[in-house]
Design an enzyme around this catalytic site. Structure first.
Site, PDB file in Angstrom:
ATOM      1  N   LYS A   8       0.832  -1.211   0.000  1.00 31.01           N
ATOM      2  CA  LYS A   8       0.000   0.000   0.000  1.00 31.01           C
ATOM      3  C   LYS A   8       0.866   1.262   0.000  1.00 31.01           C
ATOM      4  CE  LYS A   8      -3.755   2.553   0.539  1.00 31.01           C
ATOM      5  NZ  LYS A   8      -3.338   3.820   1.133  1.00 31.01           N
ATOM      6  N   GLU A  28       1.052   6.765  -6.708  1.00 30.99           N
ATOM      7  CA  GLU A  28      -0.043   7.742  -6.745  1.00 30.99           C
ATOM      8  C   GLU A  28       0.493   9.177  -6.699  1.00 30.99           C
ATOM      9  OE1 GLU A  28      -3.098   9.156  -3.325  1.00 30.99           O
ATOM     10  OE2 GLU A  28      -3.199   7.018  -3.823  1.00 30.99           O
TER      11      GLU A  28
END
Length: 470
Positions: free
Chosen positions: A184, A191
């Site tokens: 993550k 991102e």
């Protein structure tokens, strides 16, 4: 967990959304929050799902409200609040119970917590949850770390609430202890890079061509119909087109140009450096956010050093599209290389194709590229490098000239393109059969007698400068 009854500590925006998702999928859930009124608001607005939501007024009451074996999700801020929640739960739980940290925790803290909790006889899972509040409510992408025995009883619930890609749940168990949270973290690093690349392209058109946001929106909408299709491309077109109802101005024109961050992008860069990997595109994105916070300094500097484009520009939209595609591929490649380094260091045996597939829906970086990335990782690639796969190498060879043109034009006109230019530098460095580190090794030996390897002889050697000084 035949009834799959669960508990949740932390009923904020994400917690409320996830609780409704769990309830909607047929599972009762007990809730605890430091501010009880938040639970009241959730239950009052839950409609028919309210019957599956149980308010509790203490951690002890939460535990008592659940059948054994219990599974309790923590959706509290990373750091001390997680440890405080664990401290409160451990004396109340029994063997077979499971604590699930669903926040953005540092994976190294998850590793330590896993050992601590498992030593107490309780299961522990560190789960990266991506997709924001919308994803939590209707289907997030989830990356699980922990023991397989802890994961299997929870699996049916998580597969039910996860996002689906053509019917396949976007959730998977990737390895022990901190593996899920590390995946993550790298997701968030990618991102950061993707968002910065988009912001730079927007800036070129706004500051270089003087275009209004609404005139840029159709370009991103068009890109979203092709190979650049992604969640971030889609929402960018909508943000560009949005009008502030109070002022009638473009929404972007009234937003303060200071970007926040919660640390995961920074962690990605730190871990990449620790593991001897380059994360230059992600690092550029993190650096740009840091510099964005220095708004007062930037305003003063603009008055002294000048601001904006040095001259009016006209950027080719097809070049911008190709530049974005090339840079996006390179940022994914950096991210997956960091995952490979961590997998090797911690013996996680991460399945990179499966990671790409879990990211196809529900998460912020979901994009059309991920199917091709999964396919590439299931094929033979030179050096195991994504950019050297037949598919992506051919795209890069075709699109890199456009990225060079865009960056060259931006630099010559005085417009910042930190991430786009970092993508070029990384690409050019990795394709040099003979780089320039020979000079660095010579310097290190000259001032520090560190020695160097030779191309024509084995062993460590020193340069003639040592003999000249002796």
């Amino acid at each position: 967990m035949a009834t799959a009854s669960m508990g949740l500590i932390g009923v904020g925006t994400m917690g409320s959304a996830l609780a409704l998702n769990i309830a909607e999928n047929g599972h009762d859930i007990a809730l605890y929050n430091l501010a009880p009124s938040t639970i009241d608001d959730l239950i009052n607005g839950a409609g028919e799902l309210a019957t599956r939501l149980t308010k509790t007024n203490s951690v002890a009451e939460l535990v008592s409200a659940m059948p054994k074996p219990r599974a309790i999700i923590l959706l509290v801020p990373a750091g001390a609040p997680v440890d405080m929640s664990i401290d409160a739960l451990l004396p109340l739980l029994e063997g077979g119970d499971t604590i699930i940290d669903g926040g953005n925790s540092d994976f190294r803290e998850t590793q330590a917590r896993t050992k601590r909790v498992e030593d107490a006889g309780i299961n522990y899972l560190g789960v990266g949850v991506s997709g924001g509040a919308e994803g939590a409510r209707h289907g997030p992408s989830m990356m699980v770390g922990g023991s397989p025995s802890a994961w299997e009883p929870i699996r049916p619930v998580f597969e039910a609430i996860a996002a689906k890609h053509e019917g396949t749940p976007c959730v998977a168990h990737f390895g022990p202890d901190g593996a899920g949270h590390f995946v993550k973290t790298v997701h968030n690093g990618i991102e950061y890079a993707d968002m910065q690349l988009i912001a730079e392209i927007y800036g070129l058109l706004r500051d270089g061509e003087g275009r209004e946001p609404a005139s840029i929106a159709p370009m991103f909408a068009r890109w979203n119909d092709g190979i650049l299709k992604s969640y971030l491309t889609e929402i960018t077109s909508k943000i560009l087109a949005a009008v502030d109802p109070e002022t009638g101005k473009p929404v972007l024109d009234i937003i303060v140009d200071k970007a926040g961050q919660k640390g995961t992008g920074r962690w990605t860069v730190i871990e990449a450096i620790r593991m001897g990997q380059s994360a230059s595109i992600i690092e550029a994105a993190v650096g740009a956010r840091v510099l964005s916070s220095e708004r007062d300094t930037r305003k003063v500097a603009a008055g002294i050093l000048g601001t904006g484009a040095l001259s009016a520009q006209s950027f080719d939209e097809d070049d911008l599209e190709a530049a974005f595609l090339a840079a996006r591929i390179l940022s994914y490649a950096q991210g997956f290389r960091i995952l490979k380094a961590a997998s090797d260091e911690f013996d996680w045996s991460l399945d990179f194709a499966q990671i790409a597939e879990v990211w196809r829906e529900g998460c912020i970086i979901r994009s059309a590229l991920l199917d091709d990335i999964a396919t590439a990782f299931r094929s033979e690639m030179p050096e195991g490098r994504l950019i050297l796969s037949d598919h992506f190498a051919s795209i890069l060879l075709e699109k890199m000239p456009a990225l060079r043109r865009v960056v060259a034009q931006a630099v010559l006109s005085g417009l910042p393109v930190a991430a786009l230019s970092s993508a070029i530098s990384w690409f050019d460095e990795i394709r040099q059969a003979r780089g320039t580190a020979d000079m660095i090794q010579g310097q290190r030996d000259f001032f520090g007698a560190h020695s160097f390897l030779r191309l024509d002889k084995d062993g460590a050697h020193h340069g003639p400068w040592h003999a000249e000084r002796s």
